[in-house]
Design an enzyme around this catalytic site. Structure first.
Site, short mmCIF file in Angstrom:
data_model
loop_
_atom_site.label_atom_id
_atom_site.label_comp_id
_atom_site.label_asym_id
_atom_site.label_seq_id
_atom_site.Cartn_x
_atom_site.Cartn_y
_atom_site.Cartn_z
N GLN A 153 9.24 -3.38 16.05
CA GLN A 153 10.05 -4.13 15.06
C GLN A 153 11.29 -3.32 14.68
O GLN A 153 12.40 -3.85 14.63
CB GLN A 153 9.18 -4.42 13.83
CG GLN A 153 9.95 -4.92 12.63
CD GLN A 153 9.03 -5.35 11.49
OE1 GLN A 153 8.43 -6.41 11.56
NE2 GLN A 153 8.93 -4.55 10.45
N HIS A 168 4.07 1.30 2.01
CA HIS A 168 5.24 0.62 1.43
C HIS A 168 5.87 1.48 0.34
O HIS A 168 7.09 1.53 0.19
CB HIS A 168 4.84 -0.73 0.82
CG HIS A 168 4.37 -1.73 1.82
ND1 HIS A 168 3.05 -2.11 1.92
CD2 HIS A 168 5.04 -2.44 2.77
CE1 HIS A 168 2.93 -3.02 2.88
NE2 HIS A 168 4.12 -3.24 3.41
N HIS A 196 0.87 -1.19 0.00
CA HIS A 196 0.00 0.00 0.00
C HIS A 196 0.90 1.24 0.00
O HIS A 196 2.14 1.12 -0.10
CB HIS A 196 -0.94 -0.03 1.21
CG HIS A 196 -0.24 -0.32 2.51
ND1 HIS A 196 0.66 0.56 3.08
CD2 HIS A 196 -0.27 -1.40 3.33
CE1 HIS A 196 1.12 0.04 4.20
NE2 HIS A 196 0.58 -1.16 4.37
N GLY A 244 9.09 0.76 8.18
CA GLY A 244 8.08 1.74 8.59
C GLY A 244 8.05 1.92 10.10
O GLY A 244 8.23 0.97 10.85
O1 PAF Z 1 7.14 -5.57 8.46
C1 PAF Z 1 7.02 -6.60 7.75
O2 PAF Z 1 6.33 -6.60 6.72
C2 PAF Z 1 7.73 -7.88 8.17
O3 PAF Z 1 7.74 -8.00 9.55
C3 PAF Z 1 9.15 -7.98 7.61
C4 PAF Z 1 10.04 -6.87 8.13
C5 PAF Z 1 9.11 -7.94 6.09
C6 PAF Z 1 9.81 -9.31 8.02
O4 PAF Z 1 9.11 -10.39 7.53
#
Ligand code: PAF
Length: 305
Positions: free
Chosen positions: A163, A48, A45, A157
């Site tokens: 994360q 990204h 989307h 993001g």
């Molecule tokens: O944020 C994501 O889409 C996922 O956690 C990632 C970083 C691609 C790892 O699979």
């Protein structure tokens, strides 16, 4: 910021499915070219697209990986149902000027990895508390992607702030020579943070989900006006969610870097984090919280509905 103007890859975007193909593409005389990686699970989307555009500021060659990583889904989570839209994803990558889409069936030569990574303390709280093993799985996939692509820069993001914090720590602990860039959350005009899981929402649930951003905004505003008691701010947010018929999985204020809980807001930047089930979708969002932010962010607030 290192803004790149040259762009060295061939005109048309390449899609590759194996590590061997990827490596041979990237092994072409690389010279001083810088490579940026945008790891994704597809279903792309505008959030990204913002990552891809940012990646182009830092590199000559932009690689987007599309891999729905089974290791980061729990047994009762939505791995099978996770939306997959490869053709649309490729179109989005192409119009964002991506050079290579890497979409492997598996990241591991034997199909499965025996040796695994543990994400450590940053993964224990917030989403990690409800999703044990989730960040271990993220760490594993991202580490293998780093080793496969060997990027100079990787872009993530800020919506997935935990994360991002964990990946920064992994890069430091495991000494990956990769610069990590965080990109501000992209929101719909009504404030809803963009997420692949927004697709699961009905129109009514979409409306209900707006309260997540509204609650964070209200907490931010109160803090900026001088309220420094985290519990007071959290209660304010919780009451707003309850008013919309929602109970958060968590609503917390933590240090932005090490994610330790914060009881009094100061001038250093803390962050408010929320996760909430809205109909079939588990949504997350976060926002900086500080007593010093009023002048910095007031313009943004006036844009909010
Ligand atoms: O944020 C994501 O889409 C996922 O956690 C990632 C970083 C691609 C790892 O699979």
């Amino acid at each position: 910021m290192n803004t790149r103007t040259s762009h060295r890859m061939a005109e048309s975007m390449k899609t590759v499915a194996t590590t061997g193909e990827l490596r041979s593409l990237l092994a072409m005389p690389r010279g001083k070219d810088r490579i940026a990686l945008v790891p994704t699970m597809g279903c792309l989307h505008q959030g990204h697209v913002a990552l891809m555009r940012r990646a182009k500021d830092f590199a000559d060659i932009v690689v987007v990986s599309i891999y729905v990583n089974p290791l980061q889904f729990g047994p009762n989570e939505d791995f099978d149902a996770y939306p997959r839209s490869f053709e649309q994803d490729c179109a989005a990558c192409e119009s964002a000027g991506v050079d290579i889409v890497f979409h492997p069936q598996t990241l591991y030569p034997g199909g499965e990895a025996q040796v695994r990574l543990a994400a450590g303390g940053l993964a224990d709280a917030l989403c990690g508390a409800k999703r044990p093993g989730h960040f271990d799985g993220v760490a594993m996939a991202v580490a293998v992607l780093f080793n496969t692509v060997q990027p100079d820069v990787a872009v993530f993001g800020e919506k997935d702030w935990q994360q991002l914090a964990m990946i920064r720590r992994m890069v430091s602990d495991l000494q990956f020579p990769v610069e990590i860039i965080g990109v501000e959350t992209v929101r719909e005009a009504n404030g809803l943070a963009m997420s692949s899981r927004n697709r699961y929402l009905s129109d009514a649930e979409r409306q209900q989900a707006l309260v997540l951003n509204k609650a964070l905004n209200t907490m931010w505003k109160k803090a900026a006006e001088g309220e420094s008691d985290a519990e007071v701010l959290i209660s304010l947010g919780r009451n707003m969610l309850a008013g919309a018929g929602l109970q958060p999985e968590y609503l917390e204020i933590r240090d932005a870097d090490d994610l330790t809980p914060i009881s009094r807001i100061g001038h250093h930047v803390a962050r408010a984090f929320i996760a909430c089930q809205v109909g079939p979708a588990r949504l997350i969002d976060n926002m900086p919280i500080s007593n010093a932010s009023i002048s910095l962010k007031m313009n943004k607030m006036t844009e909010m509905p």
